[in-house]
Write a protein that holds these residues in place. Structure first.
Motif, PDB file in Angstrom:
ATOM      1  N   GLU A 181       8.402   6.135  -2.291  1.00  0.00           N
ATOM      2  CA  GLU A 181       9.488   6.695  -2.991  1.00  0.00           C
ATOM      3  C   GLU A 181       9.299   6.715  -4.482  1.00  0.00           C
ATOM      4  OE1 GLU A 181      13.510   5.706  -1.745  1.00  0.00           O
ATOM      5  OE2 GLU A 181      12.729   5.145   0.202  1.00  0.00           O
ATOM      6  N   GLN A 182       8.648   5.567  -4.948  1.00  0.00           N
ATOM      7  CA  GLN A 182       8.399   5.475  -6.395  1.00  0.00           C
ATOM      8  C   GLN A 182       6.921   5.949  -6.571  1.00  0.00           C
ATOM      9  OE1 GLN A 182       9.336   1.510  -8.025  1.00  0.00           O
ATOM     10  NE2 GLN A 182      11.471   1.788  -7.427  1.00  0.00           N
ATOM     11  N   LYS A 183       6.107   6.080  -5.626  1.00  0.00           N
ATOM     12  CA  LYS A 183       4.796   6.505  -5.753  1.00  0.00           C
ATOM     13  C   LYS A 183       4.014   5.532  -6.741  1.00  0.00           C
ATOM     14  CE  LYS A 183       5.877  10.597  -3.697  1.00  0.00           C
ATOM     15  NZ  LYS A 183       5.196  10.619  -2.251  1.00  0.00           N
ATOM     16  N   ARG A 184       4.044   4.420  -6.456  1.00  0.00           N
ATOM     17  CA  ARG A 184       3.453   3.051  -7.294  1.00  0.00           C
ATOM     18  C   ARG A 184       2.119   2.972  -6.646  1.00  0.00           C
ATOM     19  NH1 ARG A 184       6.681  -0.382 -10.795  1.00  0.00           N
ATOM     20  NH2 ARG A 184       4.879  -1.524 -10.954  1.00  0.00           N
ATOM     21  N   LYS A 185       1.191   3.764  -7.138  1.00  0.00           N
ATOM     22  CA  LYS A 185      -0.217   3.824  -6.446  1.00  0.00           C
ATOM     23  C   LYS A 185      -0.810   2.653  -7.066  1.00  0.00           C
ATOM     24  CE  LYS A 185       0.632   7.100  -3.691  1.00  0.00           C
ATOM     25  NZ  LYS A 185       1.057   6.947  -2.428  1.00  0.00           N
ATOM     26  N   LYS A 186      -0.641   2.273  -8.376  1.00  0.00           N
ATOM     27  CA  LYS A 186      -1.614   1.404  -9.262  1.00  0.00           C
ATOM     28  C   LYS A 186      -1.163  -0.048  -8.949  1.00  0.00           C
ATOM     29  CE  LYS A 186      -2.677   4.541 -12.937  1.00  0.00           C
ATOM     30  NZ  LYS A 186      -2.782   4.981 -14.264  1.00  0.00           N
ATOM     31  N   LEU A 187      -0.265  -0.194  -8.408  1.00  0.00           N
ATOM     32  CA  LEU A 187       0.203  -1.676  -8.074  1.00  0.00           C
ATOM     33  C   LEU A 187      -0.103  -2.143  -6.687  1.00  0.00           C
ATOM     34  CD1 LEU A 187       2.324  -4.029  -8.553  1.00  0.00           C
ATOM     35  CD2 LEU A 187       3.692  -3.043  -6.980  1.00  0.00           C
ATOM     36  N   SER A 188      -1.061  -3.138  -6.867  1.00  0.00           N
ATOM     37  CA  SER A 188      -1.805  -3.914  -5.674  1.00  0.00           C
ATOM     38  C   SER A 188      -0.592  -4.739  -4.795  1.00  0.00           C
ATOM     39  CB  SER A 188      -2.814  -4.751  -6.326  1.00  0.00           C
ATOM     40  OG  SER A 188      -3.936  -4.064  -6.848  1.00  0.00           O
ATOM     41  N   ILE A 189      -0.841  -4.853  -3.717  1.00  0.00           N
ATOM     42  CA  ILE A 189       0.322  -5.504  -2.798  1.00  0.00           C
ATOM     43  C   ILE A 189      -0.401  -6.365  -1.499  1.00  0.00           C
ATOM     44  CG2 ILE A 189       2.175  -5.320  -1.500  1.00  0.00           C
ATOM     45  CD1 ILE A 189       2.878  -2.594  -2.508  1.00  0.00           C
ATOM     46  N   ILE A 190      -0.041  -7.703  -1.567  1.00  0.00           N
ATOM     47  CA  ILE A 190      -0.482  -8.393  -0.558  1.00  0.00           C
ATOM     48  C   ILE A 190       0.685  -8.919   0.252  1.00  0.00           C
ATOM     49  CG2 ILE A 190      -1.572 -10.733  -0.096  1.00  0.00           C
ATOM     50  CD1 ILE A 190      -3.239 -10.568  -2.386  1.00  0.00           C
ATOM     51  N   GLY A 191       0.733  -8.434   1.484  1.00  0.00           N
ATOM     52  CA  GLY A 191       1.875  -9.107   2.465  1.00  0.00           C
ATOM     53  C   GLY A 191       1.602 -10.318   2.999  1.00  0.00           C
ATOM     54  N   LEU A 192       2.980 -11.126   3.155  1.00  0.00           N
ATOM     55  CA  LEU A 192       2.763 -12.344   3.846  1.00  0.00           C
ATOM     56  C   LEU A 192       3.673 -12.370   4.979  1.00  0.00           C
ATOM     57  CD1 LEU A 192       3.274 -14.443   0.652  1.00  0.00           C
ATOM     58  CD2 LEU A 192       1.165 -14.066   2.026  1.00  0.00           C
ATOM     59  N   SER A 193       3.187 -13.273   5.786  1.00  0.00           N
ATOM     60  CA  SER A 193       4.335 -13.565   7.000  1.00  0.00           C
ATOM     61  C   SER A 193       3.856 -14.922   7.746  1.00  0.00           C
ATOM     62  CB  SER A 193       4.157 -12.542   7.954  1.00  0.00           C
ATOM     63  OG  SER A 193       5.368 -12.620   9.017  1.00  0.00           O
ATOM     64  N   ALA A 194       4.950 -15.462   8.252  1.00  0.00           N
ATOM     65  CA  ALA A 194       4.670 -16.882   9.270  1.00  0.00           C
ATOM     66  C   ALA A 194       4.892 -16.254  10.655  1.00  0.00           C
ATOM     67  CB  ALA A 194       5.830 -17.927   8.861  1.00  0.00           C
ATOM     68  N   ILE A 249      -0.310  -2.869   6.053  1.00  0.00           N
ATOM     69  CA  ILE A 249      -1.353  -2.051   5.536  1.00  0.00           C
ATOM     70  C   ILE A 249      -1.226  -0.577   5.653  1.00  0.00           C
ATOM     71  CG2 ILE A 249      -4.169  -1.616   5.550  1.00  0.00           C
ATOM     72  CD1 ILE A 249      -4.221  -4.858   6.123  1.00  0.00           C
ATOM     73  N   LYS A 250      -0.778  -0.300   6.804  1.00  0.00           N
ATOM     74  CA  LYS A 250      -0.263   1.118   7.280  1.00  0.00           C
ATOM     75  C   LYS A 250       0.639   1.701   6.313  1.00  0.00           C
ATOM     76  CE  LYS A 250      -0.016   2.259  11.460  1.00  0.00           C
ATOM     77  NZ  LYS A 250       0.414   2.545  13.019  1.00  0.00           N
ATOM     78  N   HIS A 251       1.590   0.904   5.817  1.00  0.00           N
ATOM     79  CA  HIS A 251       2.507   1.610   4.878  1.00  0.00           C
ATOM     80  C   HIS A 251       2.052   1.331   3.354  1.00  0.00           C
ATOM     81  CE1 HIS A 251       5.310   2.682   7.803  1.00  0.00           C
ATOM     82  NE2 HIS A 251       5.421   1.420   8.347  1.00  0.00           N
ATOM     83  N   GLY A 252       0.760   0.623   3.122  1.00  0.00           N
ATOM     84  CA  GLY A 252       0.490   0.947   1.691  1.00  0.00           C
ATOM     85  C   GLY A 252       0.005  -0.470   1.240  1.00  0.00           C
ATOM     86  N   ALA A 253       0.381  -1.676   1.788  1.00  0.00           N
ATOM     87  CA  ALA A 253      -0.328  -2.749   1.262  1.00  0.00           C
ATOM     88  C   ALA A 253      -1.799  -3.021   1.367  1.00  0.00           C
ATOM     89  CB  ALA A 253       0.310  -4.354   2.088  1.00  0.00           C
ATOM     90  N   ASP A 254      -2.274  -3.732   0.241  1.00  0.00           N
ATOM     91  CA  ASP A 254      -3.777  -3.901   0.281  1.00  0.00           C
ATOM     92  C   ASP A 254      -4.476  -4.758   1.019  1.00  0.00           C
ATOM     93  OD1 ASP A 254      -4.526  -2.026  -2.452  1.00  0.00           O
ATOM     94  OD2 ASP A 254      -2.644  -2.966  -2.719  1.00  0.00           O
TER      95      ASP A 254
END
Length: 410
Positions: A193-206, A217-222
Protein backbone atom coordinates in the motif's frame (compact mmCIF):
# COMPACT_ATOMS: atom_id res chain seq x y z
CA UNK A 1 40.57 11.84 11.74
CA UNK A 2 38.85 9.50 14.23
CA UNK A 3 40.89 8.27 17.21
CA UNK A 4 40.73 4.55 18.07
CA UNK A 5 42.21 3.22 21.33
CA UNK A 6 44.08 -0.08 20.82
CA UNK A 7 44.89 -2.04 24.00
CA UNK A 8 47.14 -4.98 23.15
CA UNK A 9 50.34 -6.42 24.66
CA UNK A 10 51.32 -8.82 21.86
CA UNK A 11 54.10 -7.37 19.64
CA UNK A 12 52.95 -9.48 16.69
CA UNK A 13 49.31 -8.32 16.92
CA UNK A 14 50.46 -4.74 17.44
CA UNK A 15 52.57 -4.97 14.29
CA UNK A 16 49.62 -6.30 12.27
CA UNK A 17 47.21 -3.65 13.58
CA UNK A 18 49.78 -0.88 13.19
CA UNK A 19 50.26 -1.80 9.53
CA UNK A 20 46.50 -1.85 8.94
CA UNK A 21 45.95 1.53 10.62
CA UNK A 22 48.66 3.05 8.42
CA UNK A 23 46.71 1.80 5.39
CA UNK A 24 43.50 3.34 6.76
CA UNK A 25 44.19 7.08 7.09
CA UNK A 26 40.69 7.96 8.32
CA UNK A 27 41.58 6.42 11.70
CA UNK A 28 44.35 7.40 14.10
CA UNK A 29 45.38 4.61 16.44
CA UNK A 30 46.47 5.31 20.01
CA UNK A 31 48.31 2.21 21.28
CA UNK A 32 48.80 1.05 24.84
CA UNK A 33 49.72 -2.32 26.39
CA UNK A 34 47.91 -2.39 29.74
CA UNK A 35 44.65 -1.55 31.47
CA UNK A 36 46.45 1.04 33.61
CA UNK A 37 47.62 2.93 30.51
CA UNK A 38 44.14 2.60 28.98
CA UNK A 39 42.55 4.15 32.08
CA UNK A 40 44.85 7.18 31.87
CA UNK A 41 44.04 7.64 28.18
CA UNK A 42 40.30 7.16 28.70
CA UNK A 43 40.32 9.72 31.51
CA UNK A 44 42.05 12.25 29.28
CA UNK A 45 40.21 14.81 27.17
CA UNK A 46 40.78 12.79 24.01
CA UNK A 47 37.60 11.31 22.57
CA UNK A 48 37.77 7.80 21.13
CA UNK A 49 35.23 6.64 18.57
CA UNK A 50 35.98 3.04 19.56
CA UNK A 51 38.40 0.79 21.44
CA UNK A 52 39.93 -2.48 20.24
CA UNK A 53 40.94 -4.44 23.34
CA UNK A 54 42.74 -7.69 24.06
CA UNK A 55 40.70 -9.64 26.59
CA UNK A 56 43.70 -10.89 28.56
CA UNK A 57 46.24 -8.27 29.64
CA UNK A 58 49.03 -8.60 32.25
CA UNK A 59 47.22 -6.29 34.71
CA UNK A 60 43.69 -7.32 33.62
CA UNK A 61 43.79 -11.09 32.97
CA UNK A 62 40.03 -11.65 33.22
CA UNK A 63 38.75 -9.01 30.82
CA UNK A 64 38.49 -6.20 33.36
CA UNK A 65 39.53 -3.76 30.64
CA UNK A 66 36.14 -4.26 28.94
CA UNK A 67 34.29 -2.89 31.97
CA UNK A 68 36.69 0.04 32.04
CA UNK A 69 35.99 0.88 28.38
CA UNK A 70 32.21 0.49 28.69
CA UNK A 71 32.23 2.68 31.84
CA UNK A 72 33.58 5.49 29.65
CA UNK A 73 30.82 4.82 27.06
CA UNK A 74 33.29 3.95 24.32
CA UNK A 75 32.25 1.20 21.84
CA UNK A 76 34.42 -1.84 22.56
CA UNK A 77 35.57 -4.50 20.07
CA UNK A 78 37.07 -7.45 21.94
CA UNK A 79 40.04 -9.39 20.55
CA UNK A 80 40.77 -12.80 22.04
CA UNK A 81 42.80 -15.87 21.24
CA UNK A 82 40.45 -18.11 23.28
CA UNK A 83 37.28 -19.55 21.79
CA UNK A 84 35.20 -19.42 24.96
CA UNK A 85 31.53 -19.40 23.87
CA UNK A 86 30.07 -18.71 27.32
CA UNK A 87 32.46 -15.78 27.80
CA UNK A 88 31.63 -14.56 24.32
CA UNK A 89 27.89 -14.58 25.05
CA UNK A 90 28.42 -12.89 28.41
CA UNK A 91 30.39 -10.03 26.85
CA UNK A 92 27.93 -9.55 24.00
CA UNK A 93 25.09 -9.28 26.49
CA UNK A 94 27.19 -6.80 28.45
CA UNK A 95 27.24 -4.54 25.37
CA UNK A 96 30.49 -5.01 23.45
CA UNK A 97 30.32 -4.36 19.71
CA UNK A 98 31.64 -7.81 18.88
CA UNK A 99 33.93 -10.59 20.10
CA UNK A 100 36.57 -11.36 17.48
CA UNK A 101 38.90 -14.36 17.59
CA UNK A 102 42.55 -13.80 16.69
CA UNK A 103 42.50 -16.40 13.94
CA UNK A 104 43.85 -14.96 10.69
CA UNK A 105 44.00 -11.85 8.51
CA UNK A 106 40.24 -11.98 7.96
CA UNK A 107 39.73 -11.42 11.70
CA UNK A 108 41.60 -8.12 11.60
CA UNK A 109 39.89 -7.10 8.35
CA UNK A 110 36.59 -7.68 10.15
CA UNK A 111 37.68 -5.41 13.01
CA UNK A 112 38.20 -2.57 10.52
CA UNK A 113 34.89 -3.40 8.88
CA UNK A 114 33.23 -2.98 12.28
CA UNK A 115 34.96 0.38 12.81
CA UNK A 116 33.53 1.59 9.51
CA UNK A 117 30.07 0.32 10.42
CA UNK A 118 30.10 2.09 13.80
CA UNK A 119 30.62 5.40 12.02
CA UNK A 120 27.76 4.70 9.57
CA UNK A 121 25.41 3.35 12.24
CA UNK A 122 25.24 6.64 14.14
CA UNK A 123 23.13 7.99 11.23
CA UNK A 124 20.86 4.92 10.89
CA UNK A 125 17.40 4.76 12.49
CA UNK A 126 15.94 1.37 13.42
CA UNK A 127 12.33 0.92 14.56
CA UNK A 128 11.57 -1.95 16.97
CA UNK A 129 7.87 -2.90 16.85
CA UNK A 130 6.91 -5.40 19.58
CA UNK A 131 4.14 -5.38 22.19
CA UNK A 132 6.50 -6.86 24.81
CA UNK A 133 8.44 -4.18 26.71
CA UNK A 134 11.13 -6.69 27.89
CA UNK A 135 11.68 -7.81 24.29
CA UNK A 136 12.00 -4.22 23.07
CA UNK A 137 14.47 -3.56 25.87
CA UNK A 138 16.52 -6.68 25.04
CA UNK A 139 16.67 -5.82 21.31
CA UNK A 140 17.55 -2.23 22.20
CA UNK A 141 20.43 -3.40 24.40
CA UNK A 142 21.68 -5.68 21.62
CA UNK A 143 21.70 -2.85 19.07
CA UNK A 144 22.72 0.02 21.32
CA UNK A 145 26.33 -1.18 21.31
CA UNK A 146 26.32 -0.80 17.51
CA UNK A 147 25.46 2.93 17.85
CA UNK A 148 22.14 2.85 15.97
CA UNK A 149 19.39 5.41 16.59
CA UNK A 150 16.51 3.38 18.06
CA UNK A 151 12.74 3.95 17.94
CA UNK A 152 10.10 1.80 19.68
CA UNK A 153 6.47 0.94 18.90
CA UNK A 154 4.04 -1.25 20.87
CA UNK A 155 1.96 -2.31 17.85
CA UNK A 156 1.73 -2.10 14.07
CA UNK A 157 -0.38 1.07 13.98
CA UNK A 158 2.02 2.90 16.25
CA UNK A 159 4.86 1.69 14.03
CA UNK A 160 3.17 3.24 10.98
CA UNK A 161 2.82 6.56 12.84
CA UNK A 162 6.50 6.54 13.79
CA UNK A 163 7.55 5.70 10.23
CA UNK A 164 5.51 8.66 9.00
CA UNK A 165 7.22 10.91 11.57
CA UNK A 166 10.66 9.43 10.74
CA UNK A 167 10.62 8.72 6.98
CA UNK A 168 14.42 8.25 7.01
CA UNK A 169 14.11 5.06 9.11
CA UNK A 170 16.24 2.40 7.42
CA UNK A 171 15.18 -0.82 9.17
CA UNK A 172 12.06 -2.19 10.86
CA UNK A 173 12.16 -5.14 13.28
CA UNK A 174 8.54 -6.34 13.58
CA UNK A 175 7.09 -9.01 15.87
CA UNK A 176 4.31 -11.17 14.45
CA UNK A 177 1.96 -11.27 17.44
CA UNK A 178 0.97 -7.63 18.11
CA UNK A 179 -2.41 -6.05 18.93
CA UNK A 180 -4.31 -3.81 16.45
CA UNK A 181 -2.05 -4.78 13.53
CA UNK A 182 0.21 -7.84 13.55
CA UNK A 183 3.66 -8.00 11.99
CA UNK A 184 2.64 -9.60 8.70
CA UNK A 185 -0.22 -7.12 8.21
CA UNK A 186 2.28 -4.33 8.89
CA UNK A 187 4.71 -5.69 6.29
CA UNK A 188 1.92 -6.07 3.70
CA UNK A 189 0.75 -2.51 4.32
CA UNK A 190 4.25 -1.07 3.98
CA UNK A 191 5.20 -3.02 0.87
CA UNK A 192 1.92 -3.11 -1.08
CA UNK A 193 0.00 0.00 0.00
CA UNK A 194 2.75 2.46 0.88
CA UNK A 195 5.26 0.99 -1.61
CA UNK A 196 8.07 1.34 0.94
CA UNK A 197 10.66 -0.61 -1.06
CA UNK A 198 13.78 0.94 0.46
CA UNK A 199 12.91 0.07 4.06
CA UNK A 200 14.54 -3.19 5.23
CA UNK A 201 12.34 -5.42 7.40
CA UNK A 202 13.16 -8.29 9.76
CA UNK A 203 10.22 -10.35 11.08
CA UNK A 204 10.18 -11.86 14.59
CA UNK A 205 8.11 -14.54 16.27
CA UNK A 206 8.21 -16.81 19.31
CA UNK A 207 5.65 -19.16 17.76
CA UNK A 208 6.81 -22.54 16.55
CA UNK A 209 4.93 -22.64 13.22
CA UNK A 210 7.49 -23.00 10.47
CA UNK A 211 5.32 -21.25 7.87
CA UNK A 212 5.60 -17.88 9.63
CA UNK A 213 9.07 -17.20 8.27
CA UNK A 214 7.84 -17.97 4.74
CA UNK A 215 4.78 -15.73 5.19
CA UNK A 216 6.87 -12.82 6.41
CA UNK A 217 9.33 -13.09 3.52
CA UNK A 218 6.59 -13.78 0.93
CA UNK A 219 4.88 -10.52 1.86
CA UNK A 220 8.08 -8.48 1.65
CA UNK A 221 10.27 -8.97 4.73
CA UNK A 222 14.00 -9.26 4.07
CA UNK A 223 14.75 -11.69 6.89
CA UNK A 224 13.20 -13.54 9.84
CA UNK A 225 14.35 -14.39 13.37
CA UNK A 226 12.73 -16.85 15.76
CA UNK A 227 12.71 -15.97 19.47
CA UNK A 228 14.73 -16.49 21.56
CA UNK A 229 17.84 -15.50 19.63
CA UNK A 230 21.44 -14.63 20.48
CA UNK A 231 22.46 -10.94 20.38
CA UNK A 232 25.17 -11.76 17.87
CA UNK A 233 22.64 -13.35 15.51
CA UNK A 234 20.47 -10.22 15.60
CA UNK A 235 23.50 -7.98 15.08
CA UNK A 236 24.70 -9.96 12.04
CA UNK A 237 21.27 -10.10 10.41
CA UNK A 238 20.71 -6.37 10.94
CA UNK A 239 24.16 -5.59 9.51
CA UNK A 240 23.60 -7.84 6.48
CA UNK A 241 20.19 -6.23 5.77
CA UNK A 242 21.67 -2.74 5.92
CA UNK A 243 24.69 -3.64 3.81
CA UNK A 244 22.46 -5.29 1.20
CA UNK A 245 20.38 -2.11 1.19
CA UNK A 246 23.52 0.01 0.75
CA UNK A 247 24.74 -2.22 -2.09
CA UNK A 248 21.41 -1.88 -3.89
CA UNK A 249 21.69 1.89 -3.42
CA UNK A 250 25.17 1.86 -4.95
CA UNK A 251 23.96 -0.20 -7.92
CA UNK A 252 21.04 2.21 -8.39
CA UNK A 253 23.49 5.12 -8.29
CA UNK A 254 25.65 3.49 -10.96
CA UNK A 255 22.64 2.75 -13.17
CA UNK A 256 20.82 6.09 -12.78
CA UNK A 257 23.46 8.77 -12.12
CA UNK A 258 26.06 10.42 -14.30
CA UNK A 259 29.45 9.57 -12.81
CA UNK A 260 31.07 12.90 -13.73
CA UNK A 261 28.49 15.48 -12.60
CA UNK A 262 26.46 13.49 -10.07
CA UNK A 263 23.23 14.45 -11.87
CA UNK A 264 20.73 11.85 -13.00
CA UNK A 265 21.44 10.29 -16.39
CA UNK A 266 19.36 9.76 -19.56
CA UNK A 267 18.04 6.40 -18.30
CA UNK A 268 16.68 7.94 -15.09
CA UNK A 269 15.20 10.94 -16.90
CA UNK A 270 13.21 8.84 -19.36
CA UNK A 271 12.16 6.36 -16.64
CA UNK A 272 10.79 9.03 -14.28
CA UNK A 273 9.52 11.79 -16.58
CA UNK A 274 6.25 10.00 -17.56
CA UNK A 275 5.13 9.70 -13.92
CA UNK A 276 5.89 13.38 -13.26
CA UNK A 277 3.96 14.41 -16.39
CA UNK A 278 0.99 12.30 -15.26
CA UNK A 279 1.01 13.89 -11.79
CA UNK A 280 1.22 17.37 -13.30
CA UNK A 281 -1.82 16.73 -15.47
CA UNK A 282 -3.77 15.19 -12.59
CA UNK A 283 -3.09 18.37 -10.60
CA UNK A 284 -3.99 20.48 -13.65
CA UNK A 285 -0.56 22.14 -13.81
CA UNK A 286 1.55 22.92 -16.88
CA UNK A 287 4.73 20.82 -17.25
CA UNK A 288 7.61 22.40 -19.16
CA UNK A 289 10.73 20.76 -20.58
CA UNK A 290 14.02 22.52 -21.29
CA UNK A 291 16.97 21.26 -23.31
CA UNK A 292 20.21 23.05 -22.40
CA UNK A 293 23.54 22.99 -24.21
CA UNK A 294 26.82 24.63 -23.09
CA UNK A 295 27.95 27.09 -25.75
CA UNK A 296 31.23 26.51 -27.60
CA UNK A 297 32.06 23.51 -25.41
CA UNK A 298 34.21 21.90 -28.13
CA UNK A 299 36.42 25.01 -28.10
CA UNK A 300 36.98 24.62 -24.33
CA UNK A 301 38.02 20.99 -24.80
CA UNK A 302 40.23 21.73 -27.84
CA UNK A 303 41.98 24.81 -26.45
CA UNK A 304 42.32 23.91 -22.75
CA UNK A 305 42.00 20.10 -22.59
CA UNK A 306 39.30 17.64 -21.63
CA UNK A 307 40.15 17.92 -17.93
CA UNK A 308 39.13 21.61 -17.98
CA UNK A 309 36.06 20.62 -19.99
CA UNK A 310 35.14 18.17 -17.23
CA UNK A 311 35.55 20.92 -14.60
CA UNK A 312 33.24 23.14 -16.66
CA UNK A 313 30.61 20.41 -16.86
CA UNK A 314 30.74 19.82 -13.10
CA UNK A 315 30.52 23.54 -12.31
CA UNK A 316 27.55 23.98 -14.65
CA UNK A 317 25.82 20.89 -13.20
CA UNK A 318 26.24 22.22 -9.64
CA UNK A 319 24.69 25.54 -10.66
CA UNK A 320 21.69 23.79 -12.21
CA UNK A 321 21.28 21.46 -9.24
CA UNK A 322 21.38 24.33 -6.72
CA UNK A 323 18.70 26.27 -8.61
CA UNK A 324 16.29 23.49 -9.63
CA UNK A 325 16.13 21.32 -6.53
CA UNK A 326 12.48 20.32 -6.96
CA UNK A 327 12.69 19.48 -10.65
CA UNK A 328 13.84 16.49 -12.68
CA UNK A 329 17.31 17.33 -13.98
CA UNK A 330 19.65 15.12 -15.97
CA UNK A 331 22.77 15.14 -18.09
CA UNK A 332 21.73 13.46 -21.33
CA UNK A 333 25.27 13.20 -22.67
CA UNK A 334 28.23 15.37 -23.62
CA UNK A 335 27.39 19.02 -22.85
CA UNK A 336 23.61 18.48 -23.16
CA UNK A 337 21.24 18.63 -20.18
CA UNK A 338 17.48 18.19 -19.75
CA UNK A 339 15.14 19.80 -17.22
CA UNK A 340 11.50 18.96 -16.47
CA UNK A 341 9.56 21.45 -14.35
CA UNK A 342 6.08 20.33 -13.36
CA UNK A 343 4.41 23.74 -12.89
CA UNK A 344 5.95 26.61 -14.86
CA UNK A 345 5.19 28.15 -18.24
CA UNK A 346 7.97 28.58 -20.83
CA UNK A 347 8.14 32.38 -20.48
CA UNK A 348 8.65 32.16 -16.69
CA UNK A 349 11.22 29.36 -16.99
CA UNK A 350 13.08 31.23 -19.76
CA UNK A 351 13.33 34.32 -17.53
CA UNK A 352 14.72 32.14 -14.70
CA UNK A 353 17.26 30.58 -17.07
CA UNK A 354 18.31 34.02 -18.34
CA UNK A 355 19.04 35.06 -14.74
CA UNK A 356 20.95 31.81 -14.26
CA UNK A 357 23.04 32.55 -17.36
CA UNK A 358 24.37 35.69 -15.71
CA UNK A 359 25.53 33.66 -12.70
CA UNK A 360 26.91 31.02 -15.04
CA UNK A 361 29.20 33.66 -16.60
CA UNK A 362 30.73 34.32 -13.16
CA UNK A 363 31.79 30.69 -12.62
CA UNK A 364 35.54 30.18 -12.23
CA UNK A 365 36.44 26.82 -13.70
CA UNK A 366 39.86 26.99 -15.35
CA UNK A 367 43.10 28.92 -15.98
CA UNK A 368 43.33 32.49 -17.23
CA UNK A 369 41.89 32.83 -20.70
CA UNK A 370 39.10 30.28 -20.51
CA UNK A 371 35.88 31.68 -22.00
CA UNK A 372 32.93 32.59 -19.80
CA UNK A 373 30.50 29.71 -19.43
CA UNK A 374 27.27 30.24 -21.29
CA UNK A 375 24.44 28.05 -22.48
CA UNK A 376 21.59 27.97 -24.96
CA UNK A 377 18.18 26.49 -24.18
CA UNK A 378 15.08 25.35 -25.99
CA UNK A 379 11.81 25.08 -24.04
CA UNK A 380 8.53 23.35 -24.72
CA UNK A 381 5.17 22.81 -23.05
CA UNK A 382 3.67 21.31 -26.22
CA UNK A 383 3.50 17.53 -26.32
CA UNK A 384 1.49 14.57 -25.10
CA UNK A 385 4.50 12.65 -23.78
CA UNK A 386 8.12 13.20 -22.84
CA UNK A 387 9.39 12.23 -26.31
CA UNK A 388 7.21 14.87 -27.99
CA UNK A 389 8.17 17.52 -25.42
CA UNK A 390 11.89 16.81 -25.82
CA UNK A 391 11.64 16.80 -29.61
CA UNK A 392 9.97 20.21 -29.59
CA UNK A 393 12.46 21.57 -27.00
CA UNK A 394 15.35 20.24 -29.09
CA UNK A 395 14.07 22.08 -32.17
CA UNK A 396 13.90 25.30 -30.18
CA UNK A 397 17.42 24.64 -28.84
CA UNK A 398 18.65 24.36 -32.45
CA UNK A 399 16.93 27.67 -33.19
CA UNK A 400 18.64 29.29 -30.15
CA UNK A 401 22.07 28.14 -31.32
CA UNK A 402 21.44 29.24 -34.91
CA UNK A 403 20.34 32.64 -33.61
CA UNK A 404 23.68 33.32 -31.95
CA UNK A 405 23.69 31.18 -28.79
CA UNK A 406 23.45 32.43 -25.20
CA UNK A 407 19.67 32.62 -25.23
CA UNK A 408 16.42 30.71 -24.59
CA UNK A 409 13.90 30.05 -27.35
CA UNK A 410 10.39 28.63 -27.14
Amino acid sequence: MAAVLVIEDSPIILKILGHMFRRTPEYEAVFCASAAEAEILLDSAEHFVAAVADLHLPDAPNGEVVDLILKHRVPCIVLSGLQDESRREELLLKGVVDYVYKENQQSYDYVFHLLGRLEKNTHIKILIADDSAPTRKFIGQCLKAQRYQLLEAENGKQALQLLEQHPDTRLLIADYNMPEMDGIALVKHLRHEQKRKKLSIIGLSAESEGFLSARFIKHGADDFLRKPFYPEELHIRVMHCLERQELIGQLYQLAHCDSLTGLFNRRHFFANAPELLLKAREQNTLPCVAMLDIDHFKRINDDFGHDIGDVALKAFARLLKDNFTGSLLARLGGEEFALLVSDQNPASLAAELDDLRERCAQLVYGPTGVPELSFSAGLSAQGEDIDALLKDADEWLYHAKESGRGRCCY
